[in-house]
Design a protein around this motif. Structure first.
Motif, PDB file in Angstrom:
ATOM      1  N   ILE A 114      26.548 109.170  75.190  1.00 35.39           N
ATOM      2  CA  ILE A 114      26.244 108.558  73.892  1.00 35.39           C
ATOM      3  C   ILE A 114      24.785 108.100  73.862  1.00 35.39           C
ATOM      4  O   ILE A 114      24.056 108.335  72.883  1.00 35.39           O
ATOM      5  CB  ILE A 114      27.210 107.384  73.622  1.00 35.39           C
ATOM      6  CG1 ILE A 114      28.621 107.916  73.364  1.00 35.39           C
ATOM      7  CG2 ILE A 114      26.730 106.540  72.449  1.00 35.39           C
ATOM      8  CD1 ILE A 114      29.703 106.857  73.417  1.00 35.39           C
ATOM      9  N   ASP A 115      24.353 107.455  74.926  1.00 33.60           N
ATOM     10  CA  ASP A 115      22.950 107.023  75.018  1.00 33.60           C
ATOM     11  C   ASP A 115      22.011 108.220  75.014  1.00 33.60           C
ATOM     12  O   ASP A 115      20.920 108.166  74.419  1.00 33.60           O
ATOM     13  CB  ASP A 115      22.733 106.205  76.299  1.00 33.60           C
ATOM     14  CG  ASP A 115      23.412 104.837  76.252  1.00 33.60           C
ATOM     15  OD1 ASP A 115      23.730 104.376  75.137  1.00 33.60           O
ATOM     16  OD2 ASP A 115      23.620 104.253  77.325  1.00 33.60           O
ATOM     17  N   PHE A 116      22.411 109.299  75.669  1.00 29.24           N
ATOM     18  CA  PHE A 116      21.596 110.517  75.736  1.00 29.24           C
ATOM     19  C   PHE A 116      21.399 111.097  74.334  1.00 29.24           C
ATOM     20  O   PHE A 116      20.283 111.467  73.953  1.00 29.24           O
ATOM     21  CB  PHE A 116      22.288 111.530  76.655  1.00 29.24           C
ATOM     22  CG  PHE A 116      21.469 112.740  76.984  1.00 29.24           C
ATOM     23  CD1 PHE A 116      20.563 112.723  78.036  1.00 29.24           C
ATOM     24  CD2 PHE A 116      21.626 113.926  76.272  1.00 29.24           C
ATOM     25  CE1 PHE A 116      19.820 113.842  78.358  1.00 29.24           C
ATOM     26  CE2 PHE A 116      20.890 115.053  76.584  1.00 29.24           C
ATOM     27  CZ  PHE A 116      19.980 115.017  77.632  1.00 29.24           C
ATOM     28  N   VAL A 117      22.478 111.181  73.568  1.00 28.99           N
ATOM     29  CA  VAL A 117      22.400 111.709  72.205  1.00 28.99           C
ATOM     30  C   VAL A 117      21.508 110.830  71.333  1.00 28.99           C
ATOM     31  O   VAL A 117      20.577 111.318  70.665  1.00 28.99           O
ATOM     32  CB  VAL A 117      23.805 111.821  71.578  1.00 28.99           C
ATOM     33  CG1 VAL A 117      23.705 112.174  70.086  1.00 28.99           C
ATOM     34  CG2 VAL A 117      24.641 112.857  72.315  1.00 28.99           C
ATOM     35  N   LYS A 118      21.762 109.536  71.350  1.00 27.66           N
ATOM     36  CA  LYS A 118      20.991 108.619  70.504  1.00 27.66           C
ATOM     37  C   LYS A 118      19.542 108.548  70.944  1.00 27.66           C
ATOM     38  O   LYS A 118      18.640 108.371  70.106  1.00 27.66           O
ATOM     39  CB  LYS A 118      21.645 107.238  70.527  1.00 27.66           C
ATOM     40  CG  LYS A 118      23.016 107.216  69.846  1.00 27.66           C
ATOM     41  CD  LYS A 118      23.646 105.830  69.864  1.00 27.66           C
ATOM     42  CE  LYS A 118      24.983 105.823  69.126  1.00 27.66           C
ATOM     43  NZ  LYS A 118      25.637 104.497  69.156  1.00 27.66           N
ATOM     44  N   GLY A 119      19.301 108.694  72.240  1.00 34.34           N
ATOM     45  CA  GLY A 119      17.933 108.681  72.750  1.00 34.34           C
ATOM     46  C   GLY A 119      17.115 109.858  72.282  1.00 34.34           C
ATOM     47  O   GLY A 119      15.877 109.816  72.325  1.00 34.34           O
ATOM     48  N   HIS A 120      17.784 110.913  71.847  1.00 31.86           N
ATOM     49  CA  HIS A 120      17.091 112.091  71.309  1.00 31.86           C
ATOM     50  C   HIS A 120      17.017 112.062  69.781  1.00 31.86           C
ATOM     51  O   HIS A 120      16.602 113.048  69.158  1.00 31.86           O
ATOM     52  CB  HIS A 120      17.779 113.371  71.768  1.00 31.86           C
ATOM     53  CG  HIS A 120      17.509 113.722  73.198  1.00 31.86           C
ATOM     54  ND1 HIS A 120      18.169 113.134  74.251  1.00 31.86           N
ATOM     55  CD2 HIS A 120      16.602 114.579  73.751  1.00 31.86           C
ATOM     56  CE1 HIS A 120      17.716 113.627  75.384  1.00 31.86           C
ATOM     57  NE2 HIS A 120      16.762 114.493  75.125  1.00 31.86           N
ATOM     58  N   GLY A 121      17.422 110.948  69.196  1.00 32.35           N
ATOM     59  CA  GLY A 121      17.345 110.819  67.741  1.00 32.35           C
ATOM     60  C   GLY A 121      18.374 111.655  67.007  1.00 32.35           C
ATOM     61  O   GLY A 121      18.159 112.020  65.845  1.00 32.35           O
ATOM     62  N   LEU A 122      19.495 111.942  67.664  1.00 32.10           N
ATOM     63  CA  LEU A 122      20.548 112.753  67.064  1.00 32.10           C
ATOM     64  C   LEU A 122      21.773 111.902  66.759  1.00 32.10           C
ATOM     65  O   LEU A 122      21.868 110.764  67.205  1.00 32.10           O
ATOM     66  CB  LEU A 122      20.903 113.910  68.006  1.00 32.10           C
ATOM     67  CG  LEU A 122      19.744 114.887  68.284  1.00 32.10           C
ATOM     68  CD1 LEU A 122      20.086 115.826  69.437  1.00 32.10           C
ATOM     69  CD2 LEU A 122      19.390 115.680  67.031  1.00 32.10           C
ATOM     70  N   GLU A 123      22.719 112.476  66.007  1.00 28.36           N
ATOM     71  CA  GLU A 123      23.889 111.742  65.563  1.00 28.36           C
ATOM     72  C   GLU A 123      25.157 112.284  66.216  1.00 28.36           C
ATOM     73  O   GLU A 123      25.290 113.505  66.397  1.00 28.36           O
ATOM     74  CB  GLU A 123      24.035 111.846  64.038  1.00 28.36           C
ATOM     75  CG  GLU A 123      22.854 111.290  63.259  1.00 28.36           C
ATOM     76  CD  GLU A 123      22.976 111.546  61.763  1.00 28.36           C
ATOM     77  OE1 GLU A 123      24.011 112.155  61.360  1.00 28.36           O
ATOM     78  OE2 GLU A 123      22.066 111.171  61.021  1.00 28.36           O
ATOM     79  N   ILE A 124      26.070 111.406  66.549  1.00 30.76           N
ATOM     80  CA  ILE A 124      27.339 111.815  67.124  1.00 30.76           C
ATOM     81  C   ILE A 124      28.306 112.123  65.987  1.00 30.76           C
ATOM     82  O   ILE A 124      28.608 111.260  65.166  1.00 30.76           O
ATOM     83  CB  ILE A 124      27.904 110.725  68.040  1.00 30.76           C
ATOM     84  CG1 ILE A 124      26.950 110.462  69.203  1.00 30.76           C
ATOM     85  CG2 ILE A 124      29.293 111.123  68.559  1.00 30.76           C
ATOM     86  CD1 ILE A 124      27.263 109.221  70.001  1.00 30.76           C
ATOM     87  N   ALA A 125      28.774 113.365  65.957  1.00 30.52           N
ATOM     88  CA  ALA A 125      29.768 113.790  64.974  1.00 30.52           C
ATOM     89  C   ALA A 125      31.127 113.731  65.660  1.00 30.52           C
ATOM     90  O   ALA A 125      31.311 114.323  66.716  1.00 30.52           O
ATOM     91  CB  ALA A 125      29.465 115.193  64.488  1.00 30.52           C
ATOM     92  N   ASN A 126      32.083 113.036  65.045  1.00 33.28           N
ATOM     93  CA  ASN A 126      33.365 112.840  65.684  1.00 33.28           C
ATOM     94  C   ASN A 126      34.482 112.928  64.668  1.00 33.28           C
ATOM     95  O   ASN A 126      34.344 112.421  63.554  1.00 33.28           O
ATOM     96  CB  ASN A 126      33.384 111.478  66.398  1.00 33.28           C
ATOM     97  CG  ASN A 126      34.448 111.378  67.464  1.00 33.28           C
ATOM     98  OD1 ASN A 126      35.451 110.706  67.287  1.00 33.28           O
ATOM     99  ND2 ASN A 126      34.243 112.047  68.592  1.00 33.28           N
ATOM    100  N   ILE A 127      35.572 113.537  65.062  1.00 32.91           N
ATOM    101  CA  ILE A 127      36.684 113.733  64.148  1.00 32.91           C
ATOM    102  C   ILE A 127      37.255 112.405  63.653  1.00 32.91           C
ATOM    103  O   ILE A 127      37.856 112.329  62.599  1.00 32.91           O
ATOM    104  CB  ILE A 127      37.779 114.606  64.790  1.00 32.91           C
ATOM    105  CG1 ILE A 127      38.748 115.125  63.740  1.00 32.91           C
ATOM    106  CG2 ILE A 127      38.487 113.876  65.918  1.00 32.91           C
ATOM    107  CD1 ILE A 127      39.695 116.187  64.256  1.00 32.91           C
ATOM    108  N   LYS A 128      37.037 111.340  64.410  1.00 25.67           N
ATOM    109  CA  LYS A 128      37.520 110.023  64.001  1.00 25.67           C
ATOM    110  C   LYS A 128      36.947 109.620  62.644  1.00 25.67           C
ATOM    111  O   LYS A 128      37.578 108.886  61.875  1.00 25.67           O
ATOM    112  CB  LYS A 128      37.160 108.960  65.042  1.00 25.67           C
ATOM    113  CG  LYS A 128      35.685 108.623  65.047  1.00 25.67           C
ATOM    114  CD  LYS A 128      35.364 107.372  65.823  1.00 25.67           C
ATOM    115  CE  LYS A 128      33.887 107.073  65.704  1.00 25.67           C
ATOM    116  NZ  LYS A 128      33.425 106.792  64.317  1.00 25.67           N
TER     117      LYS A 128
END
Length: 252
Positions: A235-249
Motif C-alpha cells: 500500500i505504501d509502495f503504491v501511494k509512494g508512486h502517486g497511484l491509487e489503489i483500486a479495490n472491489i470493496k
C-alpha cells in the motif's frame, strides 16, 4: 489489518492449491475473493486444460455463505494464449464472476515462470510482452485486472538493463490498460518473494507518467500464510508512486 480485499488468491479449486475457501475465511473477519485458475493446454499439467468445476465452486460459496454470511465473492484468473481465444470466449459466455484477472502464463510449450538460459530468456521476453498486449486488445471488455507483469522475470537471472530496451512495448501495454480502464496489478508475491522491487518501481513510474492511476493489489496466495502478503508495504509502495489503489470493496 488494512481494509483492502486481497484481489488475487487461489483455493483448492485451482490446480496448484490445496487450501480450502473456508480456511481463508477463518483468517479474516472481512470479505474475501478467490480468483481460480483457468489455463487451456496447461503446460505444467501435461497439456491438459486446467479448469475448475464452476458449478461446484458456486455451490460451495453458497454453502459457506450460509455459515459465514455474505463475505465471499467469485473470481477467476484466465491465462491467455492465442490458441485459446475461442475457448476463453466460450468459457465466459455462461458464467458470472465478481472479478476477472487476465494473465499470461505460457506460450509455445513454455511456462514463463520456468528457469531459462539467459539467451532463451532474452529471446522470449519481447514475445511475452507482445502476448500480454494482444491479450488486452482481444479481451479487455471481459476483464478487470491485468495480472503480474513480472511473471516472465520469476526464477530468472536478469537485470534492469535487460528490461529497458523493451520500454516501448511496456508503454504500449500500460497505455492499453489505461485506455480500457483496467487495473494494473501489484502482485506482492512478485514484489517480495521474487524480489522484483526495482522492476515494479520502474513500471509504476512509467504508468504514472502516462497518466495511469489504478493499481490492484493481490498476494497471489495459494496458502493462508501468504494471504495479504506484504500488503501494508505494498500500500505504501503504491501511494509512494502517486497511484491509487483500486479495490472491489469500493464497488460493494
Amino acid at each position: 489489518m488494512n481494509k483492502y480485499i486481497d484481489q488475487h488468491m487461489h483455493s483448492s479449486f485451482s490446480i496448484d492449491s490445496f487450501t480450502s475457501i473456508e480456511e481463508y475465511l477463518n483468517t479474516t473477519c472481512g470479505k474475501i475473493i478467490t480468483t481460480e485458475h483457468i489455463d487451456f493446454d496447461c503446460v505444467v499439467d501435461n497439456g491438459r486444460d486446467a479448469l475448475f468445476d464452476y458449478e461446484k465452486y458456486v455451490k460451495e460459496i453458497e454453502r459457506l455463505k450460509n455459515i459465514y454470511g455474505d463475505r465471499i465473492l467469485k473470481g477467476v484468473e484466465i491465462g491467455y494464449e492465442k490458441t485459446a481465444k475461442e475457448r476463453i470466449s466460450k468459457y465466459l459466455l455462461d458464467k458470472e464472476f465478481d472479478l476477472l484477472l487476465l494473465s499470461v502464463h505460457q506460450g509455445d510449450g513454455i511456462d514463463y515462470m520456468w528457469p531459462l538460459e539467459r539467451d532463451e530468456f532474452l529471446k522470449i521476453l519481447p514475445i511475452y510482452y507482445e502476448q500480454v498486449l494482444e491479450s488486452i486488445e482481444v479481451f479487455h471488455e471481459h476483464f478487470d485486472i491485468v495480472a503480474h507483469l513480472d511473471f516472465i522475470l520469476r526464477n530468472k537471472d536478469y537485470s534492469m538493463e535487460d528490461i529497458y530496451p523493451h520500454e516501448e512495448r511496456l508503454v504500449a501495454i500500460l497505455e492499453a490498460i489505461k485506455k480500457y480502464d483496467l487495473q494494473l496489478e501489484l502482485n506482492t508475491r512478485g514484489l517480495f518473494k521474487f524480489e522484483n522491487v526495482e522492476y515494479y518501481d520502474y513500471l509504476f513510474n512509467l504508468y504514472r507518467d502516462l497518466g495511469g492511476k489504478k493499481i490492484s493489489i493481490g498476494s497471489d496466495a495459494h496458502i493462508t500464510a501468504h494471504y495479504k502478503l506484504g500488503f501494508d508495504e505494498a500500500i505504501d509502495f503504491v501511494k509512494g508512486h502517486g497511484l491509487e489503489i483500486a479495490n472491489i470493496k469500493d464497488e460493494l
